[in-house]
Design a protein around this motif. Structure first.
Motif, PDB file in Angstrom:
ATOM      1  N   ALA A  70       0.964  -1.323  -0.100  1.00 50.45           N
ATOM      2  CA  ALA A  70       0.104   0.052  -0.103  1.00 50.45           C
ATOM      3  C   ALA A  70       0.713   1.235   0.049  1.00 50.45           C
ATOM      4  O   ALA A  70       0.604   2.323  -0.797  1.00 50.45           O
ATOM      5  CB  ALA A  70      -0.903  -0.068   1.331  1.00 50.45           C
ATOM      6  N   ALA A  71       2.044   1.359   0.658  1.00 52.55           N
ATOM      7  CA  ALA A  71       2.999   2.434   0.764  1.00 52.55           C
ATOM      8  C   ALA A  71       3.204   2.654  -0.568  1.00 52.55           C
ATOM      9  O   ALA A  71       3.461   4.022  -0.943  1.00 52.55           O
ATOM     10  CB  ALA A  71       3.992   2.186   1.577  1.00 52.55           C
ATOM     11  N   ALA A  72       3.592   1.711  -1.643  1.00 50.72           N
ATOM     12  CA  ALA A  72       4.019   1.875  -2.895  1.00 50.72           C
ATOM     13  C   ALA A  72       2.916   2.543  -3.887  1.00 50.72           C
ATOM     14  O   ALA A  72       3.035   3.711  -4.491  1.00 50.72           O
ATOM     15  CB  ALA A  72       4.631   0.813  -3.606  1.00 50.72           C
ATOM     16  N   VAL A  73       1.605   1.981  -3.713  1.00 51.17           N
ATOM     17  CA  VAL A  73       0.466   2.255  -4.193  1.00 51.17           C
ATOM     18  C   VAL A  73       0.220   3.996  -3.922  1.00 51.17           C
ATOM     19  O   VAL A  73      -0.010   4.772  -4.676  1.00 51.17           O
ATOM     20  CB  VAL A  73      -0.760   1.563  -4.133  1.00 51.17           C
ATOM     21  N   ASP A  74       0.128   4.318  -2.717  1.00 53.18           N
ATOM     22  CA  ASP A  74       0.100   5.762  -2.296  1.00 53.18           C
ATOM     23  C   ASP A  74       1.032   6.653  -2.688  1.00 53.18           C
ATOM     24  O   ASP A  74       0.528   7.630  -3.084  1.00 53.18           O
ATOM     25  CB  ASP A  74       0.193   5.772  -0.698  1.00 53.18           C
ATOM     26  N   ALA A  75       2.044   6.408  -2.648  1.00 57.11           N
ATOM     27  CA  ALA A  75       3.416   6.971  -3.293  1.00 57.11           C
ATOM     28  C   ALA A  75       3.189   7.141  -5.028  1.00 57.11           C
ATOM     29  O   ALA A  75       3.223   8.351  -5.549  1.00 57.11           O
ATOM     30  CB  ALA A  75       4.717   6.317  -2.905  1.00 57.11           C
ATOM     31  N   PHE A  76       2.658   6.186  -5.408  1.00 58.27           N
ATOM     32  CA  PHE A  76       2.649   6.252  -7.129  1.00 58.27           C
ATOM     33  C   PHE A  76       1.513   7.197  -7.567  1.00 58.27           C
ATOM     34  O   PHE A  76       1.557   7.896  -8.275  1.00 58.27           O
ATOM     35  CB  PHE A  76       2.529   4.644  -7.523  1.00 58.27           C
ATOM     36  N   LEU A  77       0.247   7.022  -6.706  1.00 58.60           N
ATOM     37  CA  LEU A  77      -0.990   7.814  -7.090  1.00 58.60           C
ATOM     38  C   LEU A  77      -0.567   9.288  -6.618  1.00 58.60           C
ATOM     39  O   LEU A  77      -1.139  10.086  -7.295  1.00 58.60           O
ATOM     40  CB  LEU A  77      -2.237   7.362  -6.011  1.00 58.60           C
ATOM     41  N   LYS A  78       0.388   9.763  -5.773  1.00 57.92           N
ATOM     42  CA  LYS A  78       0.837  11.140  -5.736  1.00 57.92           C
ATOM     43  C   LYS A  78       1.740  11.751  -6.380  1.00 57.92           C
ATOM     44  O   LYS A  78       2.251  12.811  -6.741  1.00 57.92           O
ATOM     45  CB  LYS A  78       1.174  11.097  -4.153  1.00 57.92           C
ATOM     46  N   ALA A  79       2.477  10.694  -7.137  1.00 58.76           N
ATOM     47  CA  ALA A  79       3.622  11.105  -8.194  1.00 58.76           C
ATOM     48  C   ALA A  79       3.357  11.631  -9.361  1.00 58.76           C
ATOM     49  O   ALA A  79       2.515  10.779 -10.162  1.00 58.76           O
ATOM     50  CB  ALA A  79       4.451   9.707  -8.271  1.00 58.76           C
ATOM     51  N   PRO A  80       3.514  12.541  -9.901  1.00 57.69           N
ATOM     52  CA  PRO A  80       3.439  12.940 -11.302  1.00 57.69           C
ATOM     53  C   PRO A  80       4.043  12.095 -12.329  1.00 57.69           C
ATOM     54  O   PRO A  80       4.818  11.589 -11.935  1.00 57.69           O
ATOM     55  CB  PRO A  80       3.730  14.531 -11.369  1.00 57.69           C
ATOM     56  N   GLY A  81       3.417  11.960 -13.382  1.00 61.45           N
ATOM     57  CA  GLY A  81       4.046  11.147 -14.363  1.00 61.45           C
ATOM     58  C   GLY A  81       2.948  10.349 -15.425  1.00 61.45           C
ATOM     59  O   GLY A  81       1.798  10.310 -15.171  1.00 61.45           O
ATOM     60  N   ALA A  82       3.633   9.995 -16.424  1.00 62.59           N
ATOM     61  CA  ALA A  82       3.000   9.342 -17.289  1.00 62.59           C
ATOM     62  C   ALA A  82       2.687   7.765 -17.265  1.00 62.59           C
ATOM     63  O   ALA A  82       2.343   7.228 -18.402  1.00 62.59           O
ATOM     64  CB  ALA A  82       3.226   9.802 -18.813  1.00 62.59           C
ATOM     65  N   SER A  83       3.225   7.409 -16.359  1.00 62.47           N
ATOM     66  CA  SER A  83       3.422   5.781 -15.960  1.00 62.47           C
ATOM     67  C   SER A  83       2.111   5.345 -16.095  1.00 62.47           C
ATOM     68  O   SER A  83       1.239   5.919 -15.401  1.00 62.47           O
ATOM     69  CB  SER A  83       4.189   5.454 -14.995  1.00 62.47           C
ATOM     70  N   ARG A  84       1.797   4.077 -16.615  1.00 56.40           N
ATOM     71  CA  ARG A  84       0.622   3.339 -16.680  1.00 56.40           C
ATOM     72  C   ARG A  84       0.117   2.750 -15.202  1.00 56.40           C
ATOM     73  O   ARG A  84      -1.077   2.774 -14.793  1.00 56.40           O
ATOM     74  CB  ARG A  84       0.354   2.424 -17.839  1.00 56.40           C
ATOM     75  N   GLY A  85       1.375   2.276 -14.580  1.00 56.57           N
ATOM     76  CA  GLY A  85       1.008   1.469 -13.562  1.00 56.57           C
ATOM     77  C   GLY A  85       2.303   1.112 -12.925  1.00 56.57           C
ATOM     78  O   GLY A  85       3.473   1.321 -13.276  1.00 56.57           O
ATOM     79  N   ILE A  86       2.083   0.422 -11.582  1.00 50.81           N
ATOM     80  CA  ILE A  86       3.343  -0.240 -10.999  1.00 50.81           C
ATOM     81  C   ILE A  86       3.056  -1.791 -10.638  1.00 50.81           C
ATOM     82  O   ILE A  86       1.773  -2.042 -10.774  1.00 50.81           O
ATOM     83  CB  ILE A  86       3.597   0.478  -9.624  1.00 50.81           C
ATOM     84  N   GLY A  87       4.051  -2.723 -10.697  1.00 53.11           N
ATOM     85  CA  GLY A  87       3.947  -4.030 -10.440  1.00 53.11           C
ATOM     86  C   GLY A  87       4.999  -4.654  -9.810  1.00 53.11           C
ATOM     87  O   GLY A  87       6.070  -4.183  -9.660  1.00 53.11           O
ATOM     88  N   VAL A  88       4.724  -5.676  -9.140  1.00 53.98           N
ATOM     89  CA  VAL A  88       5.771  -6.703  -8.450  1.00 53.98           C
ATOM     90  C   VAL A  88       5.611  -8.047  -9.377  1.00 53.98           C
ATOM     91  O   VAL A  88       4.601  -8.504  -9.142  1.00 53.98           O
ATOM     92  CB  VAL A  88       5.558  -6.824  -7.297  1.00 53.98           C
ATOM     93  N   GLY A  89       6.559  -8.728  -9.958  1.00 57.25           N
ATOM     94  CA  GLY A  89       6.587  -9.686 -10.823  1.00 57.25           C
ATOM     95  C   GLY A  89       6.510 -10.760  -9.614  1.00 57.25           C
ATOM     96  O   GLY A  89       7.550 -10.693  -8.791  1.00 57.25           O
ATOM     97  N   GLY A  90       5.971 -11.810 -10.122  1.00 50.16           N
ATOM     98  CA  GLY A  90       5.987 -13.017  -9.087  1.00 50.16           C
ATOM     99  C   GLY A  90       5.383 -12.701  -7.642  1.00 50.16           C
ATOM    100  O   GLY A  90       4.280 -12.250  -7.607  1.00 50.16           O
ATOM    101  N   MET A  91       5.853 -13.684  -6.765  1.00 49.38           N
ATOM    102  CA  MET A  91       5.233 -13.709  -5.334  1.00 49.38           C
ATOM    103  C   MET A  91       6.327 -13.409  -4.204  1.00 49.38           C
ATOM    104  O   MET A  91       6.446 -14.685  -3.785  1.00 49.38           O
ATOM    105  CB  MET A  91       4.239 -14.826  -5.400  1.00 49.38           C
ATOM    106  N   PRO A  92       6.867 -12.209  -4.069  1.00 48.25           N
ATOM    107  CA  PRO A  92       7.967 -12.186  -3.201  1.00 48.25           C
ATOM    108  C   PRO A  92       7.665 -12.684  -1.746  1.00 48.25           C
ATOM    109  O   PRO A  92       6.542 -12.227  -1.389  1.00 48.25           O
ATOM    110  CB  PRO A  92       8.718 -11.120  -3.300  1.00 48.25           C
ATOM    111  N   THR A  93       8.326 -13.439  -1.200  1.00 56.05           N
ATOM    112  CA  THR A  93       8.034 -13.938   0.296  1.00 56.05           C
ATOM    113  C   THR A  93       8.163 -12.597   1.174  1.00 56.05           C
ATOM    114  O   THR A  93       8.998 -11.958   1.120  1.00 56.05           O
ATOM    115  CB  THR A  93       9.068 -14.905   0.822  1.00 56.05           C
ATOM    116  N   GLY A  94       7.161 -12.612   1.910  1.00 50.51           N
ATOM    117  CA  GLY A  94       6.803 -11.371   2.873  1.00 50.51           C
ATOM    118  C   GLY A  94       6.233 -10.144   2.258  1.00 50.51           C
ATOM    119  O   GLY A  94       5.779  -9.233   3.040  1.00 50.51           O
TER     120      GLY A  94
END
Length: 162
Positions: free
Chosen positions: A100-124
């Motif tokens: 959620a901390a990354a989602v919050d930061a991304f939604l507040k950050a200006p820019g033309a990026s379509r999205g953010i992601g984490v590939g796979g399923m990191p433990t923790g």
């Protein structure tokens, strides 16, 4: 009305408005954001991630599907970041176990990026907590328009300062 009464009324209105902010707090991104999550009903780790996002204040609408490929393709998620669920919030794409901390930061950050992601399923990572196992360090990647690039680094659900 005389000037003194008008000034007193204006001061009272400002005071009441300020009291409203003190009682309710300032609105945050999460309080204002409705999130749609595409996931399979049988995936437990997706349910854990959804709960993580709900605790962070997001209002979640779930779309159940066992075929996520068309969703990921339509939303432009790079193959290298595909994970077990895909979400959309404020027109932006969130792929996989992004904290959620990354989602919050991304939604507040200006820019033309379509999205953010984490590939796979990191433990923790949120939804992938495993008692007795140390959380992995992993990158949340920004995508859209060019090759994916590192947005933030995490260990478990905690940001790592670089």
């Amino acid at each position: 009305m005389n000037k003194m009464k008008i000034a007193t009324l204006a001061f009272g209105a400002v005071l009441l408005g300020g009291a409203g902010f003190l009682i309710n707090g300032l609105p945050t991104v999460a309080q204002a954001a409705d999130m749609t999550v595409y996931k399979s009903d049988s995936c437990g780790c997706c349910g854990g991630w959804v709960e993580h996002m709900r605790k962070a204040g997001y209002a979640i609408r779930i779309v159940s599907t066992d075929d996520l490929m068309p969703v990921k393709t339509r939303l432009g998620v790079p193959d290298s970041l595909w994970a077990c669920h895909t979400a959309v919030v404020d027109g932006k794409v969130i792929e996989g176990h992004v904290p959620a901390a990354a989602v919050d930061a991304f939604l507040k950050a200006p820019g033309a990026s379509r999205g953010i992601g984490v590939g796979g399923m990191p433990t923790g990572s949120p939804g992938m907590e495993a008692p007795g196992y140390a959380p992995e360090r992993y990158d949340v990647m920004r995508f859209g328009g060019s090759a994916p690039a590192r947005f933030m680094t995490f260990e478990g659900a905690n940001p790592v300062r670089r």
